[in-house]
Design a protein around this motif. Structure first.
Motif, PDB file in Angstrom:
ATOM      1  N   VAL A 182      22.549  56.225  50.412  1.00  0.00           N
ATOM      2  CA  VAL A 182      23.122  57.560  50.572  1.00  0.00           C
ATOM      3  C   VAL A 182      24.647  57.503  50.574  1.00  0.00           C
ATOM      4  N   VAL A 183      25.192  56.484  51.236  1.00  0.00           N
ATOM      5  CA  VAL A 183      26.649  56.317  51.265  1.00  0.00           C
ATOM      6  C   VAL A 183      27.174  56.028  49.863  1.00  0.00           C
ATOM      7  N   ARG A 184      26.489  55.148  49.139  1.00  0.00           N
ATOM      8  CA  ARG A 184      26.925  54.826  47.781  1.00  0.00           C
ATOM      9  C   ARG A 184      26.898  56.059  46.889  1.00  0.00           C
ATOM     10  N   ALA A 185      25.816  56.840  47.001  1.00  0.00           N
ATOM     11  CA  ALA A 185      25.697  58.033  46.167  1.00  0.00           C
ATOM     12  C   ALA A 185      26.787  59.050  46.499  1.00  0.00           C
ATOM     13  N   GLY A 186      27.041  59.229  47.802  1.00  0.00           N
ATOM     14  CA  GLY A 186      28.072  60.187  48.204  1.00  0.00           C
ATOM     15  C   GLY A 186      29.456  59.754  47.775  1.00  0.00           C
ATOM     16  N   LEU A 236      34.274  60.090  44.308  1.00  0.00           N
ATOM     17  CA  LEU A 236      35.267  59.454  43.444  1.00  0.00           C
ATOM     18  C   LEU A 236      35.251  60.062  42.044  1.00  0.00           C
ATOM     19  N   GLU A 237      34.060  60.315  41.525  1.00  0.00           N
ATOM     20  CA  GLU A 237      33.972  60.806  40.155  1.00  0.00           C
ATOM     21  C   GLU A 237      34.269  62.296  40.030  1.00  0.00           C
ATOM     22  N   PRO A 246      40.705  55.451  33.384  1.00  0.00           N
ATOM     23  CA  PRO A 246      40.417  55.724  34.797  1.00  0.00           C
ATOM     24  C   PRO A 246      40.329  54.431  35.603  1.00  0.00           C
ATOM     25  N   VAL A 247      40.639  54.525  36.876  1.00  0.00           N
ATOM     26  CA  VAL A 247      40.485  53.388  37.779  1.00  0.00           C
ATOM     27  C   VAL A 247      38.994  53.118  37.951  1.00  0.00           C
ATOM     28  N   ALA A 248      38.582  51.888  37.680  1.00  0.00           N
ATOM     29  CA  ALA A 248      37.168  51.505  37.761  1.00  0.00           C
ATOM     30  C   ALA A 248      36.870  50.897  39.126  1.00  0.00           C
ATOM     31  N   GLU A 297      42.708  61.139  51.168  1.00  0.00           N
ATOM     32  CA  GLU A 297      43.118  59.811  51.630  1.00  0.00           C
ATOM     33  C   GLU A 297      42.337  58.721  50.896  1.00  0.00           C
ATOM     34  N   ILE A 298      41.061  58.976  50.652  1.00  0.00           N
ATOM     35  CA  ILE A 298      40.224  58.017  49.932  1.00  0.00           C
ATOM     36  C   ILE A 298      40.715  57.868  48.492  1.00  0.00           C
TER      37      ILE A 298
END
Length: 212
Positions: free
Chosen positions: A17-21, A26-27, A6-8, A116-117
């Motif tokens: 909150v942004v990091r968690a979302g 991504l996962e 997988p791409v790391a 897109e992300i």
């Protein structure tokens, strides 16, 4: 045949909150995983060596300490093979010019759609340039109207101007004379279509989403 690893991704954002979302998003994809998170540019730089990410997702505003542009510049200098995908809410000409000049591989806005992300992370990890459509449009306009695009030095000066630095302080920070500062400011005013220092500062603050 074994499936590719997988791409790391390493996420650098000062908002938990942004990091968690973003991690959860991504996962949700089998070929993407988050190997580390950082709440500051300094922390992100310290984590790169051990986390060995395929791509770093970097916000521009990181609270106290270095901003995302400085972090991108330092990261690319220390780890030139690690691509940086800027993931931010800011899409001003000044930000775009400065971060691309710092070595970012891509520039993605936080209002991008999930697909897109995903595509941007995969592309950046593969070494391909990635731009959100609004960012690409602004760059195209700058290329078609080069006289209106801020240079990296002008963009840096505008940012410092918004921080309240005087001409003398600007000169000291940028290691240039006050006369050169005035010349740069004249160019910035002309490109922004303003006539005063206050109007230029107001433009910079609006770009940051700050109200006075």
């Amino acid at each position: 045949m074994n499936d590719p690893a997988p791409v790391a991704a390493l996420i650098v954002d000062d908002q938990p909150v942004v990091r968690a979302g973003l991690r959860a998003l991504l996962e949700s994809q089998p070929d993407l995983r988050v190997v580390a998170e950082a709440g500051s540019g300094e922390e992100g730089l310290a984590l790169v060596e051990g986390a060995a990410p395929d791509v770093v997702m970097m916000d521009l505003e990181l609270g106290d300490g270095m901003d995302g542009i400085d972090a991108t510049r330092r990261l690319r200098a220390a780890h030139p093979r690690v691509p940086v995908l800027v993931f931010t809410t800011y899409d001003t000409d000044a930000d775009i010019v400065r971060v691309i000049d710092a070595g970012a591989t891509g520039y993605l806005l936080k209002d991008a759609q999930p697909h897109e992300i995903f595509a941007a992370v995969r592309a950046a990890a593969a070494g391909r340039s990635v731009l959100s459509p609004p960012v690409a449009s602004r760059l195209m306009h700058s290329m078609q109207h080069p006289g209106t695009a801020l240079t990296p030095r002008e963009a840096e000066l505008l940012t410092l101007l918004a921080d309240g630095l005087s001409n003398r302080e600007l000169g000291r920070r940028l290691h240039i004379s006050e006369a050169t500062v005035k010349t740069h400011l004249a160019h910035v005013y002309a490109k922004l279509g303003v006539e005063t220092r206050a109007a230029a500062v107001a433009h910079a603050l609006r770009a940051r989403g700050v109200r006075r």
